[in-house]
Design a protein around this motif. Structure first.
Motif, PDB file in Angstrom:
ATOM      1  N   GLU A 187       0.782  -1.293   0.074  1.00  0.00           N
ATOM      2  CA  GLU A 187       0.158   0.078   0.120  1.00  0.00           C
ATOM      3  C   GLU A 187       0.691   1.232  -0.096  1.00  0.00           C
ATOM      4  O   GLU A 187       0.655   2.217   0.692  1.00  0.00           O
TER       5      GLU A 187
ATOM      6  N   SER B 132       2.362   4.662  -0.956  1.00  0.00           N
ATOM      7  CA  SER B 132       2.339   6.143  -1.426  1.00  0.00           C
ATOM      8  C   SER B 132       3.381   6.889  -1.321  1.00  0.00           C
ATOM      9  O   SER B 132       4.023   6.816  -0.272  1.00  0.00           O
TER      10      SER B 132
ATOM     11  N   ARG C 269      -1.047   4.153  -3.157  1.00  0.00           N
ATOM     12  CA  ARG C 269      -1.236   2.601  -2.581  1.00  0.00           C
ATOM     13  C   ARG C 269      -0.947   1.712  -3.616  1.00  0.00           C
ATOM     14  O   ARG C 269      -1.897   0.843  -3.685  1.00  0.00           O
TER      15      ARG C 269
ATOM     16  N   GLY D 150       2.151   3.269   3.850  1.00  0.00           N
ATOM     17  CA  GLY D 150       2.624   2.147   3.302  1.00  0.00           C
ATOM     18  C   GLY D 150       3.643   1.759   3.883  1.00  0.00           C
ATOM     19  O   GLY D 150       4.398   2.456   4.578  1.00  0.00           O
TER      20      GLY D 150
END
Length: 529
Positions: free
Chosen positions: A10, A12, A27, A69
């Motif tokens: 996930e 970013s 993500r 993330g």
């Protein structure tokens, strides 16, 4: 289940500028097991390279921030690791090959020094042992006469050789994961096939994982076990390679697959007159050596090249680096001294001096491979496009501006952007600017030197369609230099295959592609896959 070697969870990534934050990766999740190859595909700006560079935390922080993330390597977080831990991973466990070896290799150091530096830093080897390891690594990646090349500097190597040196450097540390960021984009099909085969062979031999970033789906089909497709910073598809090509789920993936070059060249009028005729073209270079640059030998770069081109016709020049493609084009432009005859619209260019060539230059224009280096970054788009008009014509400022507007509209650019600078445009837009600069002079012949090799497939398809529409509208004649055989087949009526300066095969494009007679041509076709 065994734990994946690399897990991106996930993730970013954002760029912070003052109070503003721009998210470029949103993500994204992927995993890669030891010994596997994962291809990360998508257009420029999709977030591929940012994701890969984040694995080794090579992006500057600030302005780069990771709002969400994590990145796990062998179960350990890299995103939250300190610099000491990252230094232990970089090079030792994870190595990276970048797209452009000329900007990655130090131009001031020879091959041996750069490779020895890696061994000293990462494995503590020195002296004869380190030199033996360097030689072995260069031989392993296919550098011929490796011992004699140790003293060479990067500019003395071909594109394929520089990329092989980069691979040798990355593999000296025996990494568990190799990240390859577009390592074959600008290479000929044969060299590209060799590099891909080498990477796959070394992956199997060393048991390492390979994260391969590319926009070339032919490479993905050949190399990858699994594929992750990115669009606008998001992961839109993640599937096994065979499934992606047989049953793509996402519309964007289908769009990428449909963007492969195709179609036929435009029909030519049977009454079209011959515009360019070349007879027995030859180019020799003088080899100079020593402190006083004495001439010691003559090297033949092009030998006995002959062809004719009608108005509205396209000729594809194909072959490996060093085969004489660009040398042939420069000779036709009278930028290199040559033997033989060059007839352009009835004019004997081979007899013309520099002054006599000036009025002809308006009628023969060039579009280069890399618009980044072909466009002056200090000039606005309007200044770049109108440059030829200032040299070859005398117009009022108002007439000049109107012609710039018309040229930009013809290539699909908004004239309102003409006062911006090249770095404010995408790669495809910059190539359109380069085409507009050539077309504003209303040429008869356009020499296209690898005009789409560095572009994404979807952008490439747009540029090829643009070139076809402009050819139809203005009856342009193209001399198209490329190592992409799909592009040549889609664009050209004739094809000429060059090898080491000699023509090994030429003829109608369909005939040569469908029934090649020369072994070298068949080798090129097989390499192109």
């Amino acid at each position: 289940m065994t734990q994946p070697l690399l897990q991106i969870q996930e993730l970013s990534v954002a760029f912070r500028q003052g109070p503003l934050t721009r998210q470029v990766v949103d993500r994204v999740s992927l995993s890669l097991n030891a010994g596997e190859t994962l291809a990360l595909v998508g257009e420029s700006g999709s977030g591929k390279s940012v994701t890969a560079l984040s694995v080794l935390r090579l992006l500057p922080s600030p302005p780069v921030v990771y709002p969400h993330g994590d990145i796990l390597f062998q179960g350990q977080s890299l995103l939250h690791a300190d610099q000491a831990a990252l230094r232990r991973v970089r090079g030792d466990d994870i190595a990276m090959i970048f797209q452009e070896p000329m900007s990655s290799l130090n131009p001031l150091h020879n091959v041996e020094k750069q490779l020895l530096e890696v061994l000293i830093l990462h494995r503590g080897l020195r002296g004869a042992e380190a030199r033996a390891e360097v030689l072995a690594s260069l031989e392993r990646v296919g550098i011929r006469q490796a011992k004699s090349r140790l003293g060479d500097f990067p500019h003395q190597l071909s594109g394929g050789e520089r990329q092989r040196v980069m691979i040798a450097m990355a593999l000296l540390t025996r990494p568990k994961l190799l990240i390859a960021d577009e390592p074959t984009t600008a290479l000929d099909v044969t060299v590209q096939a060799q590099i891909l085969g080498l990477l796959d062979e070394l992956r199997r031999e060393l048991g390492m994982a390979l994260l391969f970033i590319t926009h070339n789906l032919n490479i993905v089909r050949r190399l990858a076990d699994n594929v992750v497709v990115m669009q606008a910073g998001k992961c839109v598809e993640d599937s096994p390679c065979a499934t992606l090509f047989s049953a793509p789920r996402h519309a964007y993936t289908r769009q990428l697959l449909a963007a492969e070059p195709g179609g036929e060249p435009l029909p030519i009028s049977p009454q079209a007159p011959v515009l360019l005729r070349v007879n027995g073209l030859g180019v020799d270079f003088t080899v100079q050596r020593g402190l006083f640059r004495r001439s010691v030998a003559q090297k033949s770069a092009v030998r006995q090249v002959s062809f004719s081109l009608r108005r509205g016709e396209s000729l594809g020049l194909v072959g490996e680096s060093g085969s004489g493609k660009s040398t042939t084009a420069l000779a036709i432009l009278r930028l290199l001294k040559s033997a033989g005859e060059i007839w352009f619209d009835g004019l004997a260019l081979h007899t013309f001096n520099r002054c006599q060539m000036l009025p002809v230059r308006r009628r023969i224009q060039v579009v280069f491979q890399d618009p980044n280096s072909a466009l002056n970054p200090r000039l606005t788009v309007a200044q770049i496009v109108e440059e030829g008009l200032r040299v070859h014509h005398r117009y009022t400022p108002q007439e000049q501006e109107q012609r710039v507007i018309t040229a930009l509209e013809e290539v699909g650019l908004d004239p309102a952007t003409r006062n911006r600078y090249p770095d404010e445009f995408s790669g495809g837009q910059r190539q359109r600017i380069a085409i507009a600069r050539a077309l504003i002079l209303q040429p008869d012949l356009v020499i296209l030197d690898e005009p789409t090799s560095s572009l994404d497939r979807s952008v490439q398809a747009q540029i090829l369609q643009l070139l076809k529409s402009l050819q139809e509208k203005h009856q342009l004649t193209y001399l198209f230099i490329s190592h992409d055989l799909q592009v040549v087949r889609a664009m050209c009526h004739q094809v000429m295959v060059l090898r080491e300066g000699e023509v090994v095969e030429q003829g109608e494009c369909g005939q040569v592609f469908d029934s090649p007679t020369a072994d070298y041509t068949r080798q090129l076709m097989q390499s192109a896959g």
